[in-house]
Design an enzyme around this catalytic site. Structure first.
Site, PDB file in Angstrom:
ATOM      1  N   ASP A 101      -2.630  -7.549  -6.456  1.00 25.16           N
ATOM      2  CA  ASP A 101      -2.768  -6.228  -5.264  1.00 25.16           C
ATOM      3  C   ASP A 101      -3.129  -5.101  -6.538  1.00 25.16           C
ATOM      4  OD1 ASP A 101      -3.350  -4.980  -3.041  1.00 25.16           O
ATOM      5  OD2 ASP A 101      -1.234  -4.566  -2.523  1.00 25.16           O
TER       6      ASP A 101
ATOM      7  N   GLN B 244       0.424 -11.375  -3.894  1.00 24.43           N
ATOM      8  CA  GLN B 244      -0.752 -10.994  -3.811  1.00 24.43           C
ATOM      9  C   GLN B 244      -1.046 -10.010  -5.217  1.00 24.43           C
ATOM     10  OE1 GLN B 244      -2.487  -9.660  -0.059  1.00 24.43           O
ATOM     11  NE2 GLN B 244      -2.533  -7.815  -1.098  1.00 24.43           N
TER      12      GLN B 244
ATOM     13  N   ARG C 246       5.177 -11.911   5.873  1.00 27.08           N
ATOM     14  CA  ARG C 246       4.584 -11.592   7.024  1.00 27.08           C
ATOM     15  C   ARG C 246       5.076 -12.810   7.711  1.00 27.08           C
ATOM     16  NH1 ARG C 246      -1.491 -10.131   4.865  1.00 27.08           N
ATOM     17  NH2 ARG C 246      -0.740  -8.298   3.701  1.00 27.08           N
TER      18      ARG C 246
ATOM     19  N   LYS D 246     -15.438  -1.308   3.730  1.00 35.30           N
ATOM     20  CA  LYS D 246     -14.820  -2.199   2.801  1.00 35.30           C
ATOM     21  C   LYS D 246     -16.026  -3.038   2.173  1.00 35.30           C
ATOM     22  CE  LYS D 246     -13.121  -5.418   6.448  1.00 35.30           C
ATOM     23  NZ  LYS D 246     -12.545  -6.515   6.456  1.00 35.30           N
TER      24      LYS D 246
ATOM     25  N   HIS E 226      -3.901  -0.589  -6.194  1.00 33.28           N
ATOM     26  CA  HIS E 226      -4.564   0.503  -5.823  1.00 33.28           C
ATOM     27  C   HIS E 226      -5.043   1.460  -6.509  1.00 33.28           C
ATOM     28  CE1 HIS E 226      -1.960  -1.581  -2.595  1.00 33.28           C
ATOM     29  NE2 HIS E 226      -2.696  -0.894  -1.856  1.00 33.28           N
TER      30      HIS E 226
ATOM     31  N   HIS F  47      -8.149   0.064  -2.084  1.00 35.66           N
ATOM     32  CA  HIS F  47      -7.344  -0.991  -2.248  1.00 35.66           C
ATOM     33  C   HIS F  47      -7.950  -2.351  -2.865  1.00 35.66           C
ATOM     34  CE1 HIS F  47      -4.609   0.789   1.414  1.00 35.66           C
ATOM     35  NE2 HIS F  47      -5.687   1.452   1.338  1.00 35.66           N
TER      36      HIS F  47
ATOM     37  N   CYS G 159       0.897  -1.308   0.171  1.00 36.31           N
ATOM     38  CA  CYS G 159       0.145   0.049  -0.032  1.00 36.31           C
ATOM     39  C   CYS G 159       0.899   1.209   0.015  1.00 36.31           C
ATOM     40  CB  CYS G 159      -0.930  -0.021   1.132  1.00 36.31           C
ATOM     41  SG  CYS G 159      -1.749  -1.518   1.610  1.00 36.31           S
TER      42      CYS G 159
HETATM   43 ZN   LIG Z   1      -3.374  -1.810   0.012  1.00 36.91          ZN
END
Ligand SMILES: [Zn+2]
Length: 357
Positions: free
Chosen positions: A103, A101, A83, A184, A105, A231, A54
């Protein structure tokens, strides 16, 4: 996913795995998430392996002045994340310490939020349909103690609610279950065994990236305005998703995403050259194919490929080679009449492109 994202106007970015502590202090993760991060000391400075993408995406956003005409900006990233999970909770592919991921944004003006969310719900529905999975949604609203302007929260929640209604998506509301910076939408699926999995999430971030990283765009009057940040991950951790798919299909992946789509089985070693030639022809059409040149008997080669749930076995003997054809068997044990090499290549390429579950 990359094909879909290209179609939707995403720009794929890649940010470093090694991230300075300063960025995590700014995002707030150093205070709240430090025990989940792998930390490194480099020349007396604290770094960590990134647990999420992020804050890094804000650096790309801020690399130039953004105008209202530039938005929405969609940055996707197949980020390699680490992680520090306790060893006791690690589990197969579904819970690992290092994963990728899918991902993204997205930075939008408040007036673009509804259309962008609608398009995102469409992305989710399409990308699960390739596996025959039907996503369900929950809408998690403002928790107690949330950060940010209450009026902005109200506006964002109204838009999310309206979008879910307009698209006719199946959803339930989870009051006060949003994160402290974002309402979310969470995505759920049921697998073939009837188990429910929480997959990924679409968060409408009003605070964490926009405010903490002081993101702005210049509006039509030349004033600096705050964008909203979305996100979104669709499959989430790809390792976990592949683990779920493997169980869902009991290893018999749909043809389009099977790791090995066909095995060429020469009946005897004198057929190996032709088998290699057929393999190359199919590979050239984008088919993932292996040639079994082992000394095993034909029946054993077929049994091995069936055990591995390979969709097609392509058997080659004297007769087939002479006719430049091949006998096709499926992993379900069906036998099809011989078919010409080119015809087969056309058929398999079309089947792969159709992305049917
Ligand atoms: Zn994010």
């Amino acid at each position: 996913m990359r094909e879909l994202q290209d179609r939707r106007g995403y720009q794929e970015i890649a940010t470093p795995v090694l991230v300075s502590r300063k960025l995590w202090e700014q995002s707030g993760h150093w205070d709240h998430y430090a025990e989940n991060m792998f930390r490194l000391l480099i020349e007396g400075q604290d770094y960590s392996l990134k647990p999420m993408n992020c804050p890094e995406s804000t650096i790309v956003y801020r690399s130039r002045v953004r105008s209202y005409r530039d938005l929405p900006l969609r940055f996707s990233e197949y980020g390699r994340l680490h992680r520090n999970e306790r060893s006791g909770v690690l589990h197969g592919l579904t819970r690992v310490r290092h994963f990728v991921q899918d991902d993204a944004h997205l930075y939008v003006r408040p007036d673009q939020l509804g259309d962008e969310l609608q398009a995102l719900l469409g992305e989710v529905a399409e990308s699960y349909s390739w596996f025959g999975l039907v996503p369900r949604f929950t809408f998690a609203t403002k928790p107690d103690g949330a950060l940010g302007d209450p009026a902005l929260w109200e506006q964002a929640e109204e838009i999310i609610h309206g979008t879910l209604e307009r698209t006719g998506s199946p959803y339930t509301v989870k009051p006060k279950d949003g994160t402290f910076y974002a309402p979310k939408i969470d995505i759920y699926i049921d697998d073939a065994l009837g188990r429910e999995w929480q997959m990924a999430t679409i968060q409408v971030d009003l605070v964490m990236l926009p405010e903490r990283f002081d993101l702005t765009y210049i509006d039509e009057h030349g004033e600096a305005r705050r964008p909203m940040a979305i996100h979104r991950a669709i499959y989430g951790s790809l390792e976990r998703f592949i683990g779920i798919l493997t169980e869902h299909f009991a290893g018999a992946f749909p043809f389009w995403c099977a790791p090995v789509q066909a095995v060429v089985v020469p009946i005897a070693s004198r057929h190996n050259d032709a088998a290699r030639e057929l393999g190359a022809l199919l590979r050239d059409r984008g088919i993932r194919v292996e040639v079994d040149e082992s000394d095993s008997r034909m029946q054993n080669k077929i049994r091995l490929a069936q055990e591995q749930k390979v969709p097609y076995m392509l058997v080659l003997g004297d007769r087939e080679i002479e006719a430049r054809s091949v006998a096709v068997r499926t992993r379900a044990g069906e036998q099809e009449p011989p078919v010409g090499w080119e015809t087969l290549a056309d058929r398999l390429a079309a089947e792969a492109a159709a992305r049917r579950p």
